[in-house]
Enzyme design. Structure first.
Site, PDB file in Angstrom:
ATOM      1  N   GLU A 258       0.886  -1.180   0.000  1.00 20.41           N
ATOM      2  CA  GLU A 258       0.000   0.000   0.000  1.00 20.41           C
ATOM      3  C   GLU A 258       0.911   1.214   0.000  1.00 20.41           C
ATOM      4  O   GLU A 258       1.565   1.499   1.007  1.00 20.41           O
ATOM      5  CB  GLU A 258      -0.869   0.015   1.268  1.00 20.41           C
ATOM      6  CG  GLU A 258      -1.779  -1.180   1.431  1.00 20.41           C
ATOM      7  CD  GLU A 258      -3.031  -1.075   0.576  1.00 20.41           C
ATOM      8  OE1 GLU A 258      -3.224  -0.065  -0.126  1.00 20.41           O
ATOM      9  OE2 GLU A 258      -3.812  -2.031   0.602  1.00 20.41           O
ATOM     10  N   GLU A 389       4.086  13.483  -4.342  1.00 19.37           N
ATOM     11  CA  GLU A 389       3.318  13.452  -3.106  1.00 19.37           C
ATOM     12  C   GLU A 389       4.003  14.358  -2.084  1.00 19.37           C
ATOM     13  O   GLU A 389       5.169  14.159  -1.757  1.00 19.37           O
ATOM     14  CB  GLU A 389       3.295  12.008  -2.591  1.00 19.37           C
ATOM     15  CG  GLU A 389       2.379  11.814  -1.437  1.00 19.37           C
ATOM     16  CD  GLU A 389       2.329  10.360  -0.987  1.00 19.37           C
ATOM     17  OE1 GLU A 389       3.362   9.687  -1.026  1.00 19.37           O
ATOM     18  OE2 GLU A 389       1.238   9.909  -0.601  1.00 19.37           O
TER      19      GLU A 389
HETATM   20  P1  TAP Z   1       8.461   4.929   4.344  1.00 23.67           P
HETATM   21  O1  TAP Z   1       9.691   5.717   4.501  1.00 23.67           O
HETATM   22  O2  TAP Z   1       8.317   4.068   3.152  1.00 23.67           O
HETATM   23  O3  TAP Z   1       8.322   4.071   5.664  1.00 23.67           O
HETATM   24  C1  TAP Z   1       7.298   3.137   5.862  1.00 23.67           C
HETATM   25  C2  TAP Z   1       7.809   2.069   6.814  1.00 23.67           C
HETATM   26  O4  TAP Z   1       8.843   1.322   6.173  1.00 23.67           O
HETATM   27  C3  TAP Z   1       8.409   2.624   8.099  1.00 23.67           C
HETATM   28  O5  TAP Z   1       8.140   1.733   9.162  1.00 23.67           O
HETATM   29  C4  TAP Z   1       9.883   2.632   7.753  1.00 23.67           C
HETATM   30  O6  TAP Z   1      10.716   2.633   8.884  1.00 23.67           O
HETATM   31  C5  TAP Z   1      10.018   1.335   6.972  1.00 23.67           C
HETATM   32  N1  TAP Z   1      11.175   1.242   6.091  1.00 23.67           N
HETATM   33  C6  TAP Z   1      11.997   2.225   5.662  1.00 23.67           C
HETATM   34  N2  TAP Z   1      12.958   1.698   4.858  1.00 23.67           N
HETATM   35  C7  TAP Z   1      12.741   0.366   4.784  1.00 23.67           C
HETATM   36  C8  TAP Z   1      13.371  -0.713   4.117  1.00 23.67           C
HETATM   37  N3  TAP Z   1      14.433  -0.522   3.346  1.00 23.67           N
HETATM   38  N4  TAP Z   1      12.854  -1.955   4.250  1.00 23.67           N
HETATM   39  C9  TAP Z   1      11.760  -2.181   4.996  1.00 23.67           C
HETATM   40  N5  TAP Z   1      11.123  -1.191   5.685  1.00 23.67           N
HETATM   41  C10 TAP Z   1      11.601   0.062   5.573  1.00 23.67           C
HETATM   42  O7  TAP Z   1       7.178   5.831   4.345  1.00 23.67           O
HETATM   43  P2  TAP Z   1       6.771   6.901   5.431  1.00 23.67           P
HETATM   44  O8  TAP Z   1       7.521   8.151   5.177  1.00 23.67           O
HETATM   45  O9  TAP Z   1       6.866   6.319   6.775  1.00 23.67           O
HETATM   46  O10 TAP Z   1       5.217   7.044   5.091  1.00 23.67           O
HETATM   47  C11 TAP Z   1       4.731   7.907   4.171  1.00 23.67           C
HETATM   48  C12 TAP Z   1       4.368   7.180   2.890  1.00 23.67           C
HETATM   49  O11 TAP Z   1       3.484   6.096   3.156  1.00 23.67           O
HETATM   50  C13 TAP Z   1       3.648   8.055   1.929  1.00 23.67           C
HETATM   51  O12 TAP Z   1       4.184   7.899   0.639  1.00 23.67           O
HETATM   52  C14 TAP Z   1       2.227   7.560   1.972  1.00 23.67           C
HETATM   53  O13 TAP Z   1       1.471   7.792   0.842  1.00 23.67           O
HETATM   54  C15 TAP Z   1       2.403   6.131   2.250  1.00 23.67           C
HETATM   55  N6  TAP Z   1       1.198   5.586   2.884  1.00 23.67           N
HETATM   56  C16 TAP Z   1       0.422   4.778   2.132  1.00 23.67           C
HETATM   57  C17 TAP Z   1      -0.746   4.274   2.662  1.00 23.67           C
HETATM   58  C18 TAP Z   1      -1.582   3.386   1.815  1.00 23.67           C
HETATM   59  S1  TAP Z   1      -2.714   2.529   2.549  1.00 23.67           S
HETATM   60  N7  TAP Z   1      -1.409   3.281   0.545  1.00 23.67           N
HETATM   61  C19 TAP Z   1      -1.102   4.569   3.966  1.00 23.67           C
HETATM   62  C20 TAP Z   1      -0.284   5.383   4.719  1.00 23.67           C
HETATM   63  C21 TAP Z   1       0.894   5.885   4.152  1.00 23.67           C
HETATM   64  P3  TAP Z   1      11.109   4.074   9.530  1.00 23.67           P
HETATM   65  O14 TAP Z   1       9.859   4.787   9.837  1.00 23.67           O
HETATM   66  O15 TAP Z   1      11.786   3.709  10.752  1.00 23.67           O
HETATM   67  O16 TAP Z   1      11.937   4.766   8.525  1.00 23.67           O
END
Ligand code: TAP
Length: 482
Positions: A258, A389
């Site tokens: 997602e 985004e």
């Molecule tokens: P990410 O940086 O992708 O982080 C998401 C999760 O993945 C966090 O727990 C992060 O840990 C972890 N992560 C980071 N690098 C990783 C790796 N190499 N391998 C595995 N896991 C890793 O996103 P974010 O900044 O937290 O969230 C914002 C994004 O999420 C936006 O683009 C948003 O659109 C998307 N989002 C999508 C949805 C749906 S349902 N489509 C819902 C909510 C958010 P850390 O936090 O510790 O870095």
């Protein structure tokens, strides 16, 4: 329009009993790390340290996966669906009983207004457990295929924008279908996941069924790479989602992703304008715009563009930005310094590329991470603020003349998570919903969520669905057992 002065109405934080430091939740207990380190979780509205949290090492992730496997091969794997359902009902009820504690802690750790954590995040999290509890003993009748069975150990990685709610989207269907779980919350918002671990103890969930390992990207990567994980469920950025898809290519691991979004919220000239303005505000300023399906691109029909602009800015001037624990607050703090920097950089690019910037007038607190509700007009499709985004309280406004032009502009994005359509004509709603390449299309409303309704993306917004019967499908394998 003048803002009324309101007396402060702060929610008390006394209900939250924070420990100075937290270990990892493995095999039903809080344990120390083996070779991991520690980091601090801070309040984004005050920058105060809330607690010290463990960054799980690869060895810790391994222990969690081993515990999850043992539970899957043991009591949990043998349990009937009806009995699994009882645990899910119990968790849902405890979440309701402790709702205020969760809401206050979520607002402290994430920065979102208490009005939202109290009225949206926590009730929806409980609703996800109630809904999936009902499915646990009915999987054979869910049209999932013959003989639906769990995958085994599921690795789950979630973002910081809806910490408890994303946890419940992940854990409730996994448990309803009989899987066991290793979950990593985001680095900046681990505290409600750790409180949820206490709920699991209170519910007497068998050890190892759910394991919660805190940490940053490296911990997430260790879950993704672990050979003992059968299925991955990830919510986060498209960049990390692509890395995960690459790392599991060629393995037998299943995955649902997602990812991000850049939704169009489309206002036709026959729409009720005041309602549409509320929908625009809810679409992009709810949760500071930290919403994957946020209506970040407003597409407004040219003949009403000036009127919508005037009414929208008047409405935005009444929003209250500030203390997340104040019940009057509409817009809280940006979740982290890093996210604030990203929003600042992208909005500077919007100005540099020629769009016109407008900000709501409001005083911002002196400490913490804040961003004024911002609107860009004169945006063209090639601008970065129309393509990328922003994940913040920033709206990019574009105009259109015909429904075909609206569709072409709405679909002109690498993403395809959601869209909104505002019009009085039912036939136009159906035609637009058919044309829009988006997993969810809202009509005359926006940002409505329900556990019975599948949610997920097209294109670079990911694959798989969460919620509803479709969401269950990702957690089972079907057919012969041979
Ligand atoms: P990410 O940086 O992708 O982080 C998401 C999760 O993945 C966090 O727990 C992060 O840990 C972890 N992560 C980071 N690098 C990783 C790796 N190499 N391998 C595995 N896991 C890793 O996103 P974010 O900044 O937290 O969230 C914002 C994004 O999420 C936006 O683009 C948003 O659109 C998307 N989002 C999508 C949805 C749906 S349902 N489509 C819902 C909510 C958010 P850390 O936090 O510790 O870095």
């Amino acid at each position: 329009m003048a803002k009324f002065e309101y007396a402060p109405a702060p929610e008390s934080r006394a209900i939250v009993d924070l420990k100075p430091s937290y270990g990892l939740f493995i095999n039903g207990e809080f344990t120390d790390s083996e070779g991991g380190s520690a980091f601090k979780s801070i309040s984004p509205s005050t920058e105060e340290v809330l607690a010290e949290v463990t960054a799980a090492s690869e060895a810790d992730v391994d222990r969690a996966v081993v515990a999850a496997r043992r539970a899957f091969n043991g009591a949990w794997g043998r349990m009937s669906g009806a009995d699994r359902g009882k645990y899910l009902f119990r968790i849902a009820r405890i979440l309701q009983e402790r709702a205020r504690e969760f809401a206050v802690l979520e607002s402290l750790d994430n920065g979102k207004p208490i009005r939202e954590s109290r009225d949206v995040d926590v009730p929806l999290a409980a609703a996800h457990f109630f809904y999936h509890a009902g499915w646990a003993d009915k999987l054979d009748f869910a049209s999932l295929g013959s003989n639906p069975r769990p995958h085994g150990v599921v690795g789950q990685v979630i973002p910081w924008n809806f910490p408890l709610l994303m946890l419940s989207w992940k854990i409730a269907p996994a448990l309803a279908t009989g899987n066991t779980v290793v979950l990593k919350p985001a680095e900046t918002t681990p505290l409600t996941a750790l409180l949820f671990a206490e709920v699991l103890q209170q519910a007497d969930l068998p050890p190892g069924v759910v394991n919660i390992v805190t940490g940053a990207g490296a911990t997430g990567q260790a879950i993704v790479d672990h050979p003992g994980v059968d299925k991955l469920a990830f919510t986060g950025s498209t960049g990390v989602g692509k890395m995960i898809a690459r790392s599991i290519a060629g393995t037998r691991k299943k995955a649902t992703l997602e990812l991000g979004g850049k939704a169009a919220n489309i206002i036709f000239d026959d729409a009720p304008i005041d309602q549409a303005v509320e929908g625009i505000v809810n679409g992009i300023f709810f949760n500071q715009g930290h919403v994957c399906c946020a209506g970040s691109r407003l597409l407004v029909q040219e003949s009403i563009a000036d009127e919508v602009d005037r009414r929208l800015k008047r409405r935005l001037s009444t929003l209250r930005v500030g203390d997340p624990l104040d019940k009057n607050t509409d817009v809280g703090a940006i979740n982290s310094r890093a996210q604030l920097e990203r929003i600042t950089e992208l909005t500077a690019a919007g100005e540099a590329e020629g769009a016109t910037r407008w900000e709501a007038e409001c005083e911002l607190p002196s400490k913490g991470f804040w961003f004024r509700p911002t609107v860009f007009t004169g945006v063209s499709q090639t601008h970065r603020i129309a393509q990328e985004e922003i994940f913040g309280p920033v709206l990019s406004v574009l105009t259109f003349r015909t429904p075909h032009e609206a569709v072409a502009k709405a679909n002109n994005t690498p993403y395809g998570l959601s869209a909104g359509v505002w019009t009085e004509k039912g036939s136009r709603i159906l035609w637009m919903a058919d044309q829009l390449k988006a997993g969810v299309v809202w009509a005359n409303t926006f940002n409505k969520f329900d556990p019975t309704s599948p949610f997920g993306g097209y294109k670079e917004s990911g694959y798989g669905r969460e919620g509803g019967r479709h969401g269950l499908a990702a957690y089972v394998t079907t057919g012969d057992t041979k």
